[in-house]
Motif scaffolding. Structure first.
Motif, PDB file in Angstrom:
ATOM      1  N   ARG A 126      20.084  19.244  -5.815  1.00 53.60           N
ATOM      2  CA  ARG A 126      18.880  19.718  -5.119  1.00 53.60           C
ATOM      3  C   ARG A 126      18.579  18.728  -3.995  1.00 53.60           C
ATOM      4  O   ARG A 126      18.677  17.518  -4.223  1.00 53.60           O
ATOM      5  CB  ARG A 126      17.759  19.650  -6.164  1.00 53.60           C
ATOM      6  CG  ARG A 126      16.583  20.492  -5.949  1.00 53.60           C
ATOM      7  CD  ARG A 126      15.846  20.738  -7.254  1.00 53.60           C
ATOM      8  NE  ARG A 126      15.327  19.529  -7.871  1.00 53.60           N
ATOM      9  CZ  ARG A 126      14.896  19.490  -9.123  1.00 53.60           C
ATOM     10  NH1 ARG A 126      14.936  20.546  -9.889  1.00 53.60           N
ATOM     11  NH2 ARG A 126      14.423  18.380  -9.616  1.00 53.60           N
ATOM     12  N   GLY A 127      18.231  19.208  -2.822  1.00 51.97           N
ATOM     13  CA  GLY A 127      17.845  18.318  -1.717  1.00 51.97           C
ATOM     14  C   GLY A 127      18.912  17.269  -1.461  1.00 51.97           C
ATOM     15  O   GLY A 127      20.086  17.588  -1.284  1.00 51.97           O
ATOM     16  N   ALA A 128      18.492  15.989  -1.491  1.00 53.92           N
ATOM     17  CA  ALA A 128      19.426  14.902  -1.150  1.00 53.92           C
ATOM     18  C   ALA A 128      20.104  14.295  -2.387  1.00 53.92           C
ATOM     19  O   ALA A 128      20.654  13.202  -2.305  1.00 53.92           O
ATOM     20  CB  ALA A 128      18.660  13.825  -0.392  1.00 53.92           C
ATOM     21  N   GLU A 129      20.053  14.998  -3.519  1.00 53.30           N
ATOM     22  CA  GLU A 129      20.644  14.436  -4.749  1.00 53.30           C
ATOM     23  C   GLU A 129      22.140  14.186  -4.575  1.00 53.30           C
ATOM     24  O   GLU A 129      22.851  14.971  -3.967  1.00 53.30           O
ATOM     25  CB  GLU A 129      20.442  15.411  -5.922  1.00 53.30           C
ATOM     26  CG  GLU A 129      19.016  15.420  -6.434  1.00 53.30           C
ATOM     27  CD  GLU A 129      18.809  16.421  -7.558  1.00 53.30           C
ATOM     28  OE1 GLU A 129      17.839  16.237  -8.308  1.00 53.30           O
ATOM     29  OE2 GLU A 129      19.581  17.386  -7.687  1.00 53.30           O
ATOM     30  N   GLN A 130      22.579  13.061  -5.168  1.00 50.63           N
ATOM     31  CA  GLN A 130      23.999  12.687  -5.030  1.00 50.63           C
ATOM     32  C   GLN A 130      24.647  12.610  -6.401  1.00 50.63           C
ATOM     33  O   GLN A 130      24.017  12.120  -7.362  1.00 50.63           O
ATOM     34  CB  GLN A 130      24.100  11.297  -4.397  1.00 50.63           C
ATOM     35  CG  GLN A 130      23.758  11.262  -2.934  1.00 50.63           C
ATOM     36  CD  GLN A 130      23.863   9.843  -2.441  1.00 50.63           C
ATOM     37  OE1 GLN A 130      23.225   8.930  -2.973  1.00 50.63           O
ATOM     38  NE2 GLN A 130      24.677   9.639  -1.439  1.00 50.63           N
ATOM     39  N   THR A 151      11.866  21.979  -3.172  1.00 51.99           N
ATOM     40  CA  THR A 151      13.279  22.012  -3.549  1.00 51.99           C
ATOM     41  C   THR A 151      13.641  23.261  -4.352  1.00 51.99           C
ATOM     42  O   THR A 151      14.798  23.499  -4.628  1.00 51.99           O
ATOM     43  CB  THR A 151      13.653  20.768  -4.395  1.00 51.99           C
ATOM     44  OG1 THR A 151      12.687  20.632  -5.435  1.00 51.99           O
ATOM     45  CG2 THR A 151      13.690  19.518  -3.551  1.00 51.99           C
TER      46      THR A 151
END
Ligand code: ADP
Ligand code: 5GP
Length: 210
Positions: free
Chosen positions: A42-46, A137
């Motif tokens: 989700r979003g900027a999750e890595q 998100t």
């Protein structure tokens, strides 16, 4: 298993990840248990930071191999805590903080009795709804599903050792940090270290609670 395990639960949008991030910057010696999940980032999750993102087939293989201390199906996806993840942190002498749903908290408590369970609540239903919307998100239908689940989850908060109402973020962070610092001072945890310095410290039995 060494280090202490702190499980943080609460409805989606209550502020668990935000609080955990800040507590980790404030309290030394605290590792985050990165769960495996089949949900998409989700979003900027890595990958490897917030979660290990894996395909459903891989997750099922890990269940078969007994790789998880606990796992659960949450919403439409699988989430799980691997033994490897906990051991890699505790073997470095770290305590471990984890963000799990109510099934996960029950699973950890049943396997590791001295784990500490913390439940984070939003100040109100309206505040939760606006935090989920503002986080931006999730689709509106997902926000709806999470709001429905929130009420079910809150019904289990009395199972937890500590309840934190996340109204002002800074205060909630301070309260969770205080729980961890106080737990570290518990006689049962700190006596062995004290006895190694002052052998007489282990002589007396605890006073009974009436
Ligand atoms: P969770 O991990 O419980 O799903 P998040 O940490 O993602 O929740 O927080 C949900 C949203 O609410 C985020 O946008 C976050 O910045 C915001 N938030 C967290 N705590 C507070 C607070 N005390 N006041 C206002 N907004 C908050
Ligand atoms: P999200 O998709 O918002 O990151 O997380 C959804 C839910 O899954 C949250 O309630 C979170 O606490 C829970 N969760 C995350 N990782 C795990 C895990 O390893 N095990 C279990 N049981 N729940 C998890």
């Amino acid at each position: 298993m060494g280090g202490c395990l702190y499980v943080v639960s609460g409805p989606s949008g209550a502020g668990k990840s935000t609080i955990i991030d800040r507590v980790r910057r404030r309290v030394k010696g605290l590792g985050f248990s990165v769960s495996h999940t089949t949900r998409r980032p989700r979003g900027a999750e890595q990958d490897g930071v917030e979660y290990h993102f894996v395909a459903r087939g891989r997750f099922e293989e890990m269940i078969e191999q007994g790789a998880f201390v606990e796992w659960a199906r949450v919403y439409e996806d699988y989430y799980g805590t691997s033994l490897e993840e906990i051991q890699s942190k505790t073997s470095q002498g770290l305590d471990v903080i984890m963000d799990l749903d109510i099934q996960g908290a029950a699973g950890i408590r049943s396997r590791i009795e001295e784990s500490v369970l913390i439940f984070v609540l939003p100040p109100s239903r309206d505040a939760l709804a606006s935090r989920l919307r503002e986080r931006g998100t999730d689709e509106p239908s997902v926000v709806e599903a999470r709001m429905e689940k929130a009420a079910e989850e809150i019904a289990f908060c009395s199972r937890y050792d500590y309840l934190i109402v996340n109204e002002r973020l800074e205060q909630a962070v301070e309260e969770v940090a205080a729980v961890i610092l106080a737990e570290r001072c518990r006689t049962a945890r700190s006596l062995p270290g004290v006895v190694s310095r002052f052998p007489a410290a282990g002589a007396a039995q605890p006073l009974p609670r009436e």
